[in-house]
Design a protein around this motif. Structure first.
Motif, PDB file in Angstrom:
ATOM      1  N   GLN A   1       6.495  33.016 -15.258  1.00 20.03           N
ATOM      2  CA  GLN A   1       5.575  32.459 -16.241  1.00 20.03           C
ATOM      3  C   GLN A   1       6.294  32.440 -17.575  1.00 20.03           C
ATOM      4  O   GLN A   1       6.717  33.486 -18.063  1.00 20.03           O
ATOM      5  N   VAL A   2       6.448  31.255 -18.125  1.00 17.98           N
ATOM      6  CA  VAL A   2       7.207  31.087 -19.356  1.00 17.98           C
ATOM      7  C   VAL A   2       6.238  30.835 -20.507  1.00 17.98           C
ATOM      8  O   VAL A   2       5.351  29.989 -20.403  1.00 17.98           O
ATOM      9  N   SER A   3       6.423  31.559 -21.579  1.00 16.24           N
ATOM     10  CA  SER A   3       5.562  31.392 -22.750  1.00 16.24           C
ATOM     11  C   SER A   3       5.900  30.087 -23.467  1.00 16.24           C
ATOM     12  O   SER A   3       7.014  29.563 -23.338  1.00 16.24           O
ATOM     13  N   ASP A   4       4.941  29.597 -24.231  1.00 21.21           N
ATOM     14  CA  ASP A   4       5.184  28.399 -25.041  1.00 21.21           C
ATOM     15  C   ASP A   4       6.342  28.624 -26.010  1.00 21.21           C
ATOM     16  O   ASP A   4       7.110  27.713 -26.299  1.00 21.21           O
ATOM     17  N   GLY A   5       6.466  29.858 -26.488  1.00 19.73           N
ATOM     18  CA  GLY A   5       7.527  30.202 -27.432  1.00 19.73           C
ATOM     19  C   GLY A   5       8.919  30.127 -26.835  1.00 19.73           C
ATOM     20  O   GLY A   5       9.905  30.088 -27.565  1.00 19.73           O
ATOM     21  N   SER A   6       9.016  30.112 -25.515  1.00 20.12           N
ATOM     22  CA  SER A   6      10.306  29.932 -24.844  1.00 20.12           C
ATOM     23  C   SER A   6      10.456  28.526 -24.289  1.00 20.12           C
ATOM     24  O   SER A   6      11.531  27.932 -24.347  1.00 20.12           O
ATOM     25  N   LEU A   7       9.355  27.984 -23.748  1.00 25.61           N
ATOM     26  CA  LEU A   7       9.406  26.674 -23.099  1.00 25.61           C
ATOM     27  C   LEU A   7       9.706  25.547 -24.079  1.00 25.61           C
ATOM     28  O   LEU A   7      10.618  24.744 -23.850  1.00 25.61           O
ATOM     29  N   TYR A   8       8.959  25.475 -25.179  1.00 22.17           N
ATOM     30  CA  TYR A   8       9.118  24.328 -26.078  1.00 22.17           C
ATOM     31  C   TYR A   8      10.458  24.309 -26.812  1.00 22.17           C
ATOM     32  O   TYR A   8      11.058  23.228 -26.947  1.00 22.17           O
ATOM     33  N   PRO A   9      10.995  25.460 -27.241  1.00 23.08           N
ATOM     34  CA  PRO A   9      12.361  25.418 -27.786  1.00 23.08           C
ATOM     35  C   PRO A   9      13.392  24.975 -26.741  1.00 23.08           C
ATOM     36  O   PRO A   9      14.342  24.259 -27.059  1.00 23.08           O
ATOM     37  N   ALA A  10      13.196  25.378 -25.479  1.00 24.70           N
ATOM     38  CA  ALA A  10      14.114  24.950 -24.418  1.00 24.70           C
ATOM     39  C   ALA A  10      14.023  23.439 -24.220  1.00 24.70           C
ATOM     40  O   ALA A  10      15.045  22.758 -24.078  1.00 24.70           O
ATOM     41  N   LEU A  11      12.808  22.899 -24.217  1.00 23.20           N
ATOM     42  CA  LEU A  11      12.640  21.445 -24.081  1.00 23.20           C
ATOM     43  C   LEU A  11      13.303  20.723 -25.247  1.00 23.20           C
ATOM     44  O   LEU A  11      13.980  19.704 -25.054  1.00 23.20           O
ATOM     45  N   HIS A  12      13.128  21.249 -26.448  1.00 24.69           N
ATOM     46  CA  HIS A  12      13.750  20.634 -27.629  1.00 24.69           C
ATOM     47  C   HIS A  12      15.277  20.642 -27.491  1.00 24.69           C
ATOM     48  O   HIS A  12      15.943  19.641 -27.770  1.00 24.69           O
ATOM     49  N   LYS A  13      15.815  21.770 -27.031  1.00 22.61           N
ATOM     50  CA  LYS A  13      17.271  21.880 -26.841  1.00 22.61           C
ATOM     51  C   LYS A  13      17.764  20.873 -25.805  1.00 22.61           C
ATOM     52  O   LYS A  13      18.782  20.197 -26.004  1.00 22.61           O
ATOM     53  N   LEU A  14      17.048  20.766 -24.672  1.00 24.89           N
ATOM     54  CA  LEU A  14      17.451  19.819 -23.627  1.00 24.89           C
ATOM     55  C   LEU A  14      17.408  18.385 -24.139  1.00 24.89           C
ATOM     56  O   LEU A  14      18.255  17.564 -23.786  1.00 24.89           O
ATOM     57  N   GLU A  15      16.423  18.099 -24.990  1.00 26.46           N
ATOM     58  CA  GLU A  15      16.326  16.761 -25.585  1.00 26.46           C
ATOM     59  C   GLU A  15      17.500  16.522 -26.536  1.00 26.46           C
ATOM     60  O   GLU A  15      18.105  15.443 -26.524  1.00 26.46           O
ATOM     61  N   GLN A  16      17.853  17.521 -27.330  1.00 27.74           N
ATOM     62  CA  GLN A  16      18.985  17.410 -28.255  1.00 27.74           C
ATOM     63  C   GLN A  16      20.301  17.199 -27.503  1.00 27.74           C
ATOM     64  O   GLN A  16      21.176  16.483 -27.974  1.00 27.74           O
ATOM     65  N   GLU A  17      20.429  17.833 -26.341  1.00 28.24           N
ATOM     66  CA  GLU A  17      21.646  17.700 -25.519  1.00 28.24           C
ATOM     67  C   GLU A  17      21.719  16.334 -24.828  1.00 28.24           C
ATOM     68  O   GLU A  17      22.750  15.965 -24.287  1.00 28.24           O
ATOM     69  N   GLY A  18      20.605  15.608 -24.801  1.00 24.98           N
ATOM     70  CA  GLY A  18      20.570  14.311 -24.126  1.00 24.98           C
ATOM     71  C   GLY A  18      20.288  14.418 -22.641  1.00 24.98           C
ATOM     72  O   GLY A  18      20.463  13.458 -21.901  1.00 24.98           O
ATOM     73  N   TRP A  19      19.833  15.591 -22.192  1.00 31.83           N
ATOM     74  CA  TRP A  19      19.558  15.811 -20.772  1.00 31.83           C
ATOM     75  C   TRP A  19      18.157  15.398 -20.376  1.00 31.83           C
ATOM     76  O   TRP A  19      17.890  15.171 -19.195  1.00 31.83           O
ATOM     77  N   ILE A  20      17.249  15.308 -21.365  1.00 36.09           N
ATOM     78  CA  ILE A  20      15.904  14.800 -21.124  1.00 36.09           C
ATOM     79  C   ILE A  20      15.522  13.883 -22.278  1.00 36.09           C
ATOM     80  O   ILE A  20      16.129  13.940 -23.351  1.00 36.09           O
ATOM     81  N   THR A  21      14.537  13.037 -22.028  1.00 39.56           N
ATOM     82  CA  THR A  21      13.951  12.226 -23.084  1.00 39.56           C
ATOM     83  C   THR A  21      12.458  12.541 -23.130  1.00 39.56           C
ATOM     84  O   THR A  21      11.902  13.065 -22.167  1.00 39.56           O
ATOM     85  N   ALA A  22      11.837  12.195 -24.240  1.00 42.24           N
ATOM     86  CA  ALA A  22      10.407  12.462 -24.393  1.00 42.24           C
ATOM     87  C   ALA A  22       9.717  11.208 -24.915  1.00 42.24           C
ATOM     88  O   ALA A  22      10.289  10.446 -25.697  1.00 42.24           O
ATOM     89  N   GLU A  23       8.503  11.011 -24.441  1.00 39.03           N
ATOM     90  CA  GLU A  23       7.707   9.851 -24.844  1.00 39.03           C
ATOM     91  C   GLU A  23       6.245  10.298 -24.953  1.00 39.03           C
ATOM     92  O   GLU A  23       5.738  10.994 -24.079  1.00 39.03           O
ATOM     93  N   TRP A  24       5.592   9.883 -26.034  1.00 39.19           N
ATOM     94  CA  TRP A  24       4.178  10.221 -26.198  1.00 39.19           C
ATOM     95  C   TRP A  24       3.333   9.307 -25.317  1.00 39.19           C
ATOM     96  O   TRP A  24       3.478   8.094 -25.356  1.00 39.19           O
ATOM     97  N   LYS A  25       2.465   9.925 -24.494  1.00 37.77           N
ATOM     98  CA  LYS A  25       1.592   9.181 -23.586  1.00 37.77           C
ATOM     99  C   LYS A  25       0.225   9.859 -23.554  1.00 37.77           C
ATOM    100  O   LYS A  25       0.121  11.053 -23.836  1.00 37.77           O
ATOM    101  N   PRO A  26      -0.817   9.129 -23.140  1.00 35.13           N
ATOM    102  CA  PRO A  26      -2.129   9.775 -22.989  1.00 35.13           C
ATOM    103  C   PRO A  26      -2.116  10.718 -21.778  1.00 35.13           C
ATOM    104  O   PRO A  26      -1.534  10.407 -20.745  1.00 35.13           O
ATOM    105  N   SER A  27      -2.749  11.879 -21.927  1.00 38.66           N
ATOM    106  CA  SER A  27      -2.831  12.848 -20.834  1.00 38.66           C
ATOM    107  C   SER A  27      -4.082  12.586 -20.003  1.00 38.66           C
ATOM    108  O   SER A  27      -4.846  11.666 -20.274  1.00 38.66           O
ATOM    109  N   GLU A  28      -4.291  13.440 -18.976  1.00 41.17           N
ATOM    110  CA  GLU A  28      -5.445  13.302 -18.091  1.00 41.17           C
ATOM    111  C   GLU A  28      -6.761  13.389 -18.873  1.00 41.17           C
ATOM    112  O   GLU A  28      -7.736  12.740 -18.530  1.00 41.17           O
TER     113      GLU A  28
END
Length: 111
Positions: free
Chosen positions: A43-70
């Motif tokens: 179980q990963v806290s938001d305080g660990s998950l979101y910085p990791a996602l930001h880092k992966l995006e900065q590295e070019g390993w993931i992209t992000a797009e704003w979309k409507p959720s469920e």
């Protein structure tokens, strides 16, 4: 329940990239997927998950797009890139090598 500090350094990147190999997901869904797939061990806290996602995006390993959720709110949905696929292959191979080596040590017969 494992905390991020219990995880081997760098495994969160590997886990996120692997989960995003299944489908594009928002951060909250990535956390749920990780928890569910691991049988609630990881179980990963938001305080660990979101910085990791930001880092992966900065590295070019993931992209992000704003979309409507469920529930019709805007959510940032993450997808792997071609570089992310290559990085996953590298990190998965490194993990296999490391986990095999650790397993050999753990299984040593005591004197």
């Amino acid at each position: 329940m494992s905390k991020p500090s219990d995880l081997v350094q760098g495994t969160l990147d590997l886990l996120i990239l692997k989960i995003l190999a299944l489908e594009p997901l928002n951060g909250w869904s990535i956390g749920l997927c990780l928890r569910d797939i691991s049988g609630e061990v990881l179980q990963v806290s938001d305080g660990s998950l979101y910085p990791a996602l930001h880092k992966l995006e900065q590295e070019g390993w993931i992209t992000a797009e704003w979309k409507p959720s469920e529930n019709n709110r805007r959510a940032k949905v993450y997808s792997r890139t071609r570089l992310g696929r290559r990085q996953l292959e590298k990190e998965a191979a490194d993990w296999e090598r490391l986990s095999t080596a650790i397993s050999h040590v753990v299984r040593l017969e005591e004197a």
